[in-house]
Design a protein around this motif. Structure first.
Motif, PDB file in Angstrom:
ATOM      1  N   ALA A 109      12.720  40.839   3.159  1.00 58.38           N
ATOM      2  CA  ALA A 109      12.197  41.004   1.805  1.00 58.38           C
ATOM      3  C   ALA A 109      10.795  40.409   1.692  1.00 58.38           C
ATOM      4  CB  ALA A 109      13.140  40.357   0.791  1.00 58.38           C
ATOM      5  N   TYR A 110      10.583  39.243   2.318  1.00 56.42           N
ATOM      6  CA  TYR A 110       9.252  38.636   2.321  1.00 56.42           C
ATOM      7  C   TYR A 110       8.270  39.480   3.139  1.00 56.42           C
ATOM      8  CZ  TYR A 110      10.407  34.207   0.051  1.00 56.42           C
ATOM      9  OH  TYR A 110      10.765  33.249  -0.860  1.00 56.42           O
ATOM     10  N   PHE A 111       8.725  40.011   4.266  1.00 55.88           N
ATOM     11  CA  PHE A 111       7.854  40.841   5.098  1.00 55.88           C
ATOM     12  C   PHE A 111       7.419  42.089   4.334  1.00 55.88           C
ATOM     13  CE2 PHE A 111       6.762  43.953   8.338  1.00 55.88           C
ATOM     14  CZ  PHE A 111       5.954  43.208   9.180  1.00 55.88           C
ATOM     15  N   LEU A 112       8.361  42.734   3.648  1.00 54.76           N
ATOM     16  CA  LEU A 112       8.025  43.895   2.821  1.00 54.76           C
ATOM     17  C   LEU A 112       7.000  43.533   1.755  1.00 54.76           C
ATOM     18  CD1 LEU A 112      11.355  45.789   2.137  1.00 54.76           C
ATOM     19  CD2 LEU A 112       9.211  46.824   2.827  1.00 54.76           C
ATOM     20  N   LEU A 113       7.214  42.401   1.121  1.00 55.86           N
ATOM     21  CA  LEU A 113       6.288  41.951   0.078  1.00 55.86           C
ATOM     22  C   LEU A 113       4.901  41.691   0.648  1.00 55.86           C
ATOM     23  CD1 LEU A 113       5.998  41.203  -2.898  1.00 55.86           C
ATOM     24  CD2 LEU A 113       6.701  38.890  -2.299  1.00 55.86           C
ATOM     25  N   ASP A 114       4.853  41.072   1.838  1.00 53.30           N
ATOM     26  CA  ASP A 114       3.570  40.790   2.470  1.00 53.30           C
ATOM     27  C   ASP A 114       2.854  42.060   2.918  1.00 53.30           C
ATOM     28  OD1 ASP A 114       3.879  38.094   2.061  1.00 53.30           O
ATOM     29  OD2 ASP A 114       4.678  37.708   4.064  1.00 53.30           O
ATOM     30  N   GLU A 115       3.599  43.089   3.272  1.00 53.70           N
ATOM     31  CA  GLU A 115       2.991  44.371   3.633  1.00 53.70           C
ATOM     32  C   GLU A 115       2.454  45.094   2.407  1.00 53.70           C
ATOM     33  OE1 GLU A 115       2.443  46.037   6.656  1.00 53.70           O
ATOM     34  OE2 GLU A 115       2.853  44.023   7.422  1.00 53.70           O
ATOM     35  N   PHE A 116       3.050  44.828   1.268  1.00 56.74           N
ATOM     36  CA  PHE A 116       2.708  45.516   0.027  1.00 56.74           C
ATOM     37  C   PHE A 116       1.655  44.771  -0.790  1.00 56.74           C
ATOM     38  CE2 PHE A 116       4.255  46.220  -4.497  1.00 56.74           C
ATOM     39  CZ  PHE A 116       3.547  47.383  -4.675  1.00 56.74           C
ATOM     40  N   LEU A 117       1.781  43.448  -0.893  1.00 55.34           N
ATOM     41  CA  LEU A 117       0.862  42.633  -1.693  1.00 55.34           C
ATOM     42  C   LEU A 117       0.178  41.585  -0.829  1.00 55.34           C
ATOM     43  CD1 LEU A 117       3.013  41.762  -4.837  1.00 55.34           C
ATOM     44  CD2 LEU A 117       1.204  43.441  -4.710  1.00 55.34           C
ATOM     45  N   MET A 118      -1.071  41.320  -1.134  1.00 55.32           N
ATOM     46  CA  MET A 118      -1.789  40.222  -0.476  1.00 55.32           C
ATOM     47  C   MET A 118      -2.662  39.543  -1.515  1.00 55.32           C
ATOM     48  SD  MET A 118      -4.375  40.180   2.758  1.00 55.32           S
ATOM     49  CE  MET A 118      -3.130  40.327   4.002  1.00 55.32           C
ATOM     50  N   GLY A 119      -2.510  38.253  -1.643  1.00 57.67           N
ATOM     51  CA  GLY A 119      -3.313  37.509  -2.601  1.00 57.67           C
ATOM     52  C   GLY A 119      -3.088  37.936  -4.039  1.00 57.67           C
ATOM     53  N   GLY A 120      -1.910  38.473  -4.340  1.00 51.12           N
ATOM     54  CA  GLY A 120      -1.602  38.903  -5.690  1.00 51.12           C
ATOM     55  C   GLY A 120      -2.143  40.269  -6.046  1.00 51.12           C
ATOM     56  N   GLU A 121      -2.712  40.955  -5.076  1.00 53.79           N
ATOM     57  CA  GLU A 121      -3.254  42.301  -5.292  1.00 53.79           C
ATOM     58  C   GLU A 121      -2.509  43.291  -4.398  1.00 53.79           C
ATOM     59  OE1 GLU A 121      -5.742  42.997  -7.475  1.00 53.79           O
ATOM     60  OE2 GLU A 121      -5.924  40.878  -8.018  1.00 53.79           O
ATOM     61  N   VAL A 122      -2.434  44.538  -4.845  1.00 54.87           N
ATOM     62  CA  VAL A 122      -1.769  45.569  -4.056  1.00 54.87           C
ATOM     63  C   VAL A 122      -2.597  45.832  -2.809  1.00 54.87           C
ATOM     64  CG1 VAL A 122      -0.995  47.965  -3.999  1.00 54.87           C
ATOM     65  CG2 VAL A 122      -0.685  46.620  -6.067  1.00 54.87           C
ATOM     66  N   LEU A 123      -1.969  45.691  -1.659  1.00 54.09           N
ATOM     67  CA  LEU A 123      -2.630  45.894  -0.375  1.00 54.09           C
ATOM     68  C   LEU A 123      -2.427  47.323   0.114  1.00 54.09           C
ATOM     69  CD1 LEU A 123      -4.036  44.669   2.141  1.00 54.09           C
ATOM     70  CD2 LEU A 123      -1.764  44.087   2.978  1.00 54.09           C
ATOM     71  N   GLU A 124      -1.208  47.807   0.005  1.00 52.39           N
ATOM     72  CA  GLU A 124      -0.872  49.133   0.515  1.00 52.39           C
ATOM     73  C   GLU A 124      -0.099  49.893  -0.553  1.00 52.39           C
ATOM     74  OE1 GLU A 124      -1.000  52.254   2.194  1.00 52.39           O
ATOM     75  OE2 GLU A 124      -1.599  50.753   3.661  1.00 52.39           O
ATOM     76  N   THR A 125      -0.630  51.029  -0.985  1.00 50.55           N
ATOM     77  CA  THR A 125       0.029  51.824  -2.018  1.00 50.55           C
ATOM     78  C   THR A 125       1.019  52.823  -1.442  1.00 50.55           C
ATOM     79  OG1 THR A 125      -1.782  53.416  -2.004  1.00 50.55           O
ATOM     80  CG2 THR A 125      -1.892  51.629  -3.626  1.00 50.55           C
TER      81      THR A 125
END
Length: 153
Positions: A109-125
């Motif tokens: 779940a954390y890995f998914l979140l890290d792939e999706f968000l970075m620094g509180g901003e959307v990294l990958e849409t």
């Protein structure tokens, strides 16, 4: 986004991600306040709150509340969409995600979140790109486990 919290209806914290530096004492206070505020609200009430200098956006999915703290200039509807996208990613990966998936596979779940968000901003849409990253990480983990078991035998 300053933080993202996942907690159950019973007030058990399941996941926390902080995007700004906060002391442990302050984290505990924020978590306690968020749970108290969100869990006390009626089911049909608005999903946006003001707390201190933050906007709080939350959404309940099954038995979990997804709660985020935003800066005053951030868009609440976009934050609600970010929460929904994270739930979609979890659902796609786990296949109808439930609270137990988060409890027993919190690292995923954390890995998914890290792939999706970075620094509180959307990294990958792209949900596909995130899914591919997860599949690659799972394949790498499997190779590592096979090599580790071959060495120990």
């Amino acid at each position: 986004m300053r933080f993202l919290l996942l907690f159950s209806r019973q007030g058990k914290l399941r996941l926390q991600k902080w995007f700004t530096p906060v002391t442990d004492r302050e984290k505990k206070k924020v978590i306690r306040d968020m749970m108290a505020l969100v869990l006390a609200r009626p089911p049909r009430s608005c999903n946006f709150l003001h707390w201190r200098d933050l906007k709080v956006v939350y959404k309940r999915y099954a038995s979990l509340y997804f709660c985020s703290g935003l800066e005053s200039q951030d868009n609440e509807l976009l934050a609600l969409e970010v929460l929904h996208r994270y739930v979609e990613l979890l659902d796609k990966y786990f296949g109808n995600v439930c609270e137990l998936d988060i409890i027993f596979n919190f690292e995923k779940a954390y890995f998914l979140l890290d792939e999706f968000l970075m620094g509180g901003e959307v990294l990958e849409t792209s949900k596909v790109s995130v899914r591919v990253s997860m599949e690659e990480a799972d394949a790498l983990q499997e190779v590592f486990l096979q090599e580790a078991s071959a060495v120990s035998v």
